[in-house]
Motif scaffolding. Sequence first.
Motif, PDB file in Angstrom:
ATOM      1  N   ILE A 122     -22.311  23.409 -78.594  1.00 37.09           N
ATOM      2  CA  ILE A 122     -22.790  22.962 -77.976  1.00 37.09           C
ATOM      3  C   ILE A 122     -22.520  21.875 -77.282  1.00 37.09           C
ATOM      4  O   ILE A 122     -23.346  20.769 -77.387  1.00 37.09           O
ATOM      5  CB  ILE A 122     -24.507  23.451 -76.952  1.00 37.09           C
ATOM      6  CG1 ILE A 122     -25.223  24.121 -77.549  1.00 37.09           C
ATOM      7  CG2 ILE A 122     -24.684  22.695 -75.500  1.00 37.09           C
ATOM      8  CD1 ILE A 122     -26.408  24.444 -77.219  1.00 37.09           C
ATOM      9  N   ALA A 123     -21.770  21.254 -75.849  1.00 37.41           N
ATOM     10  CA  ALA A 123     -21.685  20.551 -75.870  1.00 37.41           C
ATOM     11  C   ALA A 123     -22.525  19.046 -74.877  1.00 37.41           C
ATOM     12  O   ALA A 123     -23.582  20.295 -73.769  1.00 37.41           O
ATOM     13  CB  ALA A 123     -20.122  20.307 -74.304  1.00 37.41           C
ATOM     14  N   ALA A 124     -22.565  18.485 -74.672  1.00 39.74           N
ATOM     15  CA  ALA A 124     -23.374  17.483 -73.548  1.00 39.74           C
ATOM     16  C   ALA A 124     -22.856  17.466 -71.879  1.00 39.74           C
ATOM     17  O   ALA A 124     -21.915  16.947 -72.252  1.00 39.74           O
ATOM     18  CB  ALA A 124     -23.360  16.261 -74.146  1.00 39.74           C
ATOM     19  N   PRO A 125     -23.576  17.700 -71.164  1.00 41.07           N
ATOM     20  CA  PRO A 125     -22.896  17.891 -69.671  1.00 41.07           C
ATOM     21  C   PRO A 125     -22.672  15.979 -69.721  1.00 41.07           C
ATOM     22  O   PRO A 125     -23.056  15.301 -69.921  1.00 41.07           O
ATOM     23  CB  PRO A 125     -24.282  18.227 -68.677  1.00 41.07           C
ATOM     24  CG  PRO A 125     -24.918  18.751 -69.598  1.00 41.07           C
ATOM     25  CD  PRO A 125     -24.634  18.652 -71.115  1.00 41.07           C
ATOM     26  N   GLY A 126     -21.844  15.378 -69.107  1.00 44.23           N
ATOM     27  CA  GLY A 126     -21.636  14.473 -69.072  1.00 44.23           C
ATOM     28  C   GLY A 126     -22.876  13.972 -67.728  1.00 44.23           C
ATOM     29  O   GLY A 126     -23.344  14.332 -66.289  1.00 44.23           O
ATOM     30  N   PRO A 127     -22.513  13.065 -66.980  1.00 44.19           N
ATOM     31  CA  PRO A 127     -23.072  11.366 -66.474  1.00 44.19           C
ATOM     32  C   PRO A 127     -22.643  12.825 -64.871  1.00 44.19           C
ATOM     33  O   PRO A 127     -23.873  12.572 -64.306  1.00 44.19           O
ATOM     34  CB  PRO A 127     -22.512  10.394 -66.189  1.00 44.19           C
ATOM     35  CG  PRO A 127     -22.622  10.149 -67.377  1.00 44.19           C
ATOM     36  CD  PRO A 127     -21.457  11.380 -67.833  1.00 44.19           C
ATOM     37  N   ALA A 137     -32.587  26.755 -80.893  1.00 45.78           N
ATOM     38  CA  ALA A 137     -34.351  26.293 -80.080  1.00 45.78           C
ATOM     39  C   ALA A 137     -34.257  25.012 -79.852  1.00 45.78           C
ATOM     40  O   ALA A 137     -33.569  24.225 -80.008  1.00 45.78           O
ATOM     41  CB  ALA A 137     -34.836  26.342 -81.359  1.00 45.78           C
ATOM     42  N   VAL A 138     -34.530  25.396 -78.279  1.00 47.91           N
ATOM     43  CA  VAL A 138     -34.116  24.014 -77.492  1.00 47.91           C
ATOM     44  C   VAL A 138     -35.782  23.655 -77.046  1.00 47.91           C
ATOM     45  O   VAL A 138     -36.822  23.957 -77.424  1.00 47.91           O
ATOM     46  CB  VAL A 138     -33.427  24.372 -76.126  1.00 47.91           C
ATOM     47  CG1 VAL A 138     -32.130  24.390 -76.583  1.00 47.91           C
ATOM     48  CG2 VAL A 138     -33.604  25.596 -75.754  1.00 47.91           C
ATOM     49  N   GLY A 139     -36.066  22.932 -75.770  1.00 49.12           N
ATOM     50  CA  GLY A 139     -37.339  22.836 -75.567  1.00 49.12           C
ATOM     51  C   GLY A 139     -38.342  22.394 -76.128  1.00 49.12           C
ATOM     52  O   GLY A 139     -37.944  21.276 -76.430  1.00 49.12           O
ATOM     53  N   SER A 140     -39.299  22.418 -75.881  1.00 52.36           N
ATOM     54  CA  SER A 140     -40.126  21.023 -76.906  1.00 52.36           C
ATOM     55  C   SER A 140     -40.642  21.629 -77.752  1.00 52.36           C
ATOM     56  O   SER A 140     -40.458  20.654 -79.003  1.00 52.36           O
ATOM     57  CB  SER A 140     -42.065  21.897 -76.385  1.00 52.36           C
ATOM     58  OG  SER A 140     -42.412  23.293 -76.220  1.00 52.36           O
ATOM     59  N   LEU A 141     -40.083  22.700 -78.346  1.00 50.06           N
ATOM     60  CA  LEU A 141     -39.552  22.791 -80.154  1.00 50.06           C
ATOM     61  C   LEU A 141     -38.330  21.977 -80.481  1.00 50.06           C
ATOM     62  O   LEU A 141     -39.269  21.086 -82.099  1.00 50.06           O
ATOM     63  CB  LEU A 141     -39.038  24.747 -80.254  1.00 50.06           C
ATOM     64  CG  LEU A 141     -39.591  25.369 -79.797  1.00 50.06           C
ATOM     65  CD1 LEU A 141     -39.082  26.782 -80.557  1.00 50.06           C
ATOM     66  CD2 LEU A 141     -40.816  25.266 -80.816  1.00 50.06           C
ATOM     67  N   ALA A 142     -37.705  21.790 -79.231  1.00 46.81           N
ATOM     68  CA  ALA A 142     -36.284  20.537 -80.011  1.00 46.81           C
ATOM     69  C   ALA A 142     -36.751  19.209 -80.249  1.00 46.81           C
ATOM     70  O   ALA A 142     -36.291  18.640 -80.891  1.00 46.81           O
ATOM     71  CB  ALA A 142     -34.738  20.627 -79.193  1.00 46.81           C
ATOM     72  N   HIS A 197     -27.654  20.075 -77.352  1.00 46.95           N
ATOM     73  CA  HIS A 197     -26.528  18.755 -78.007  1.00 46.95           C
ATOM     74  C   HIS A 197     -27.651  17.376 -78.719  1.00 46.95           C
ATOM     75  O   HIS A 197     -27.447  17.631 -79.528  1.00 46.95           O
ATOM     76  CB  HIS A 197     -25.570  18.450 -76.405  1.00 46.95           C
ATOM     77  CG  HIS A 197     -24.872  17.461 -76.940  1.00 46.95           C
ATOM     78  ND1 HIS A 197     -24.135  17.597 -78.164  1.00 46.95           N
ATOM     79  CD2 HIS A 197     -24.629  16.435 -77.590  1.00 46.95           C
ATOM     80  CE1 HIS A 197     -22.395  16.965 -78.041  1.00 46.95           C
ATOM     81  NE2 HIS A 197     -23.364  15.709 -78.532  1.00 46.95           N
ATOM     82  N   GLN A 198     -28.979  16.699 -77.839  1.00 50.06           N
ATOM     83  CA  GLN A 198     -29.257  16.122 -78.807  1.00 50.06           C
ATOM     84  C   GLN A 198     -29.772  16.346 -79.862  1.00 50.06           C
ATOM     85  O   GLN A 198     -30.272  15.464 -80.782  1.00 50.06           O
ATOM     86  CB  GLN A 198     -29.792  15.130 -77.975  1.00 50.06           C
ATOM     87  CG  GLN A 198     -30.424  14.079 -78.099  1.00 50.06           C
ATOM     88  CD  GLN A 198     -31.522  14.037 -77.269  1.00 50.06           C
ATOM     89  OE1 GLN A 198     -31.545  13.026 -76.364  1.00 50.06           O
ATOM     90  NE2 GLN A 198     -32.886  13.772 -77.524  1.00 50.06           N
ATOM     91  N   ALA A 238     -20.269  27.249 -73.604  1.00 46.69           N
ATOM     92  CA  ALA A 238     -21.310  26.254 -73.453  1.00 46.69           C
ATOM     93  C   ALA A 238     -20.115  25.019 -74.562  1.00 46.69           C
ATOM     94  O   ALA A 238     -20.660  23.807 -74.336  1.00 46.69           O
ATOM     95  CB  ALA A 238     -22.087  26.948 -74.840  1.00 46.69           C
ATOM     96  N   ARG A 239     -18.846  25.237 -75.133  1.00 48.69           N
ATOM     97  CA  ARG A 239     -18.153  24.423 -75.772  1.00 48.69           C
ATOM     98  C   ARG A 239     -17.611  23.393 -75.080  1.00 48.69           C
ATOM     99  O   ARG A 239     -17.287  21.882 -75.897  1.00 48.69           O
ATOM    100  CB  ARG A 239     -17.537  25.164 -76.564  1.00 48.69           C
ATOM    101  CG  ARG A 239     -17.699  25.535 -78.186  1.00 48.69           C
ATOM    102  CD  ARG A 239     -16.923  26.467 -78.961  1.00 48.69           C
ATOM    103  NE  ARG A 239     -16.820  26.738 -79.494  1.00 48.69           N
ATOM    104  CZ  ARG A 239     -16.716  28.710 -79.684  1.00 48.69           C
ATOM    105  NH1 ARG A 239     -15.850  28.688 -78.273  1.00 48.69           N
ATOM    106  NH2 ARG A 239     -17.020  29.654 -80.678  1.00 48.69           N
ATOM    107  N   VAL A 240     -17.758  22.989 -73.469  1.00 44.97           N
ATOM    108  CA  VAL A 240     -17.336  22.300 -72.505  1.00 44.97           C
ATOM    109  C   VAL A 240     -18.363  21.777 -71.400  1.00 44.97           C
ATOM    110  O   VAL A 240     -19.075  23.178 -70.760  1.00 44.97           O
ATOM    111  CB  VAL A 240     -16.191  22.880 -71.371  1.00 44.97           C
ATOM    112  CG1 VAL A 240     -15.155  22.152 -70.731  1.00 44.97           C
ATOM    113  CG2 VAL A 240     -15.208  23.923 -72.808  1.00 44.97           C
ATOM    114  N   PRO A 241     -18.802  20.565 -71.050  1.00 40.30           N
ATOM    115  CA  PRO A 241     -19.641  20.657 -70.339  1.00 40.30           C
ATOM    116  C   PRO A 241     -19.549  20.220 -69.249  1.00 40.30           C
ATOM    117  O   PRO A 241     -17.882  20.860 -69.023  1.00 40.30           O
ATOM    118  CB  PRO A 241     -18.936  18.436 -70.675  1.00 40.30           C
ATOM    119  CG  PRO A 241     -18.395  17.938 -72.020  1.00 40.30           C
ATOM    120  CD  PRO A 241     -17.789  19.504 -72.309  1.00 40.30           C
TER     121      PRO A 241
END
Length: 266
Positions: free
Chosen positions: A157-162, A39-44, A142-143, A99-102
Amino acid sequence: MDAQTEPFRAVPAEVRPYLAELVGRTHAVCGPRLAGVVAVGSLALGDYRHGRSDVDVTVLVEGPPPAAVLRELAAALDHRRLPCPAAGLELVVYPAEFARVPSGEAGYLLDLNTGAQLPGRTAFDPAGAPSFWYVIDRSVAHQSGIALYGPPAPEVIAAPGPAELYPAIRASVREHDDGEGHLADNRVLNGCRSVAYCRTGRWSAKRDAARQVAAAEEEFRPLVEAAVRSFERPRAAALPLPGPQVRSFLAWVRARVDESAAAVGA
């Protein structure tokens, strides 16, 4: 509450039965290929508003599966067969290895929008599609993503880098500046969320981000507070906001995003 229902304690009661059924149908269609449901978005982010918010879900599959499986999943989760109690369902299926890779790409296998208050969409090919929504959603996942099935969200789920994320934030602000298809309050609150991320390095719920901006920016406080009041109403009863003020605010947001991107070399 047993182990099968334990993950659903973290989501609002209004959508728990729906999400449990969604996970069950997804597992029935995908079988052993299913690697995770998040679950992502406002749920997360803890800001789900029943009657206003969408249900946002990310599904991860090993494979990728045959096209027929993806079509079957889209049909099984269609609002006409599984009525969504929220404004709508926004569900994205990714290959687990992607999804495992930024990444700054859209990368999806299925993008499904369905529900009483959402324009229907079923897409299987991300080529040519704007990628920014997916990049931001994966950063939020990711967060703060809530694992409804499978390992914790940061493990799958990896976090995208800057370098991937800041262009996505810029594109999001441009999209809301255009305004087409977006409620005025959502344009303002997404801008607040972008600024809050740039200042803190963390994604905040829209209303929390609005409070941060309203407290720090006296010039925009009346507009932001009006956007929050509108957001607390059903979509059909959203309040109008003055267009010139919204555009001025989003121009200010763009400048803040550009400053933050430059500071991190993105």
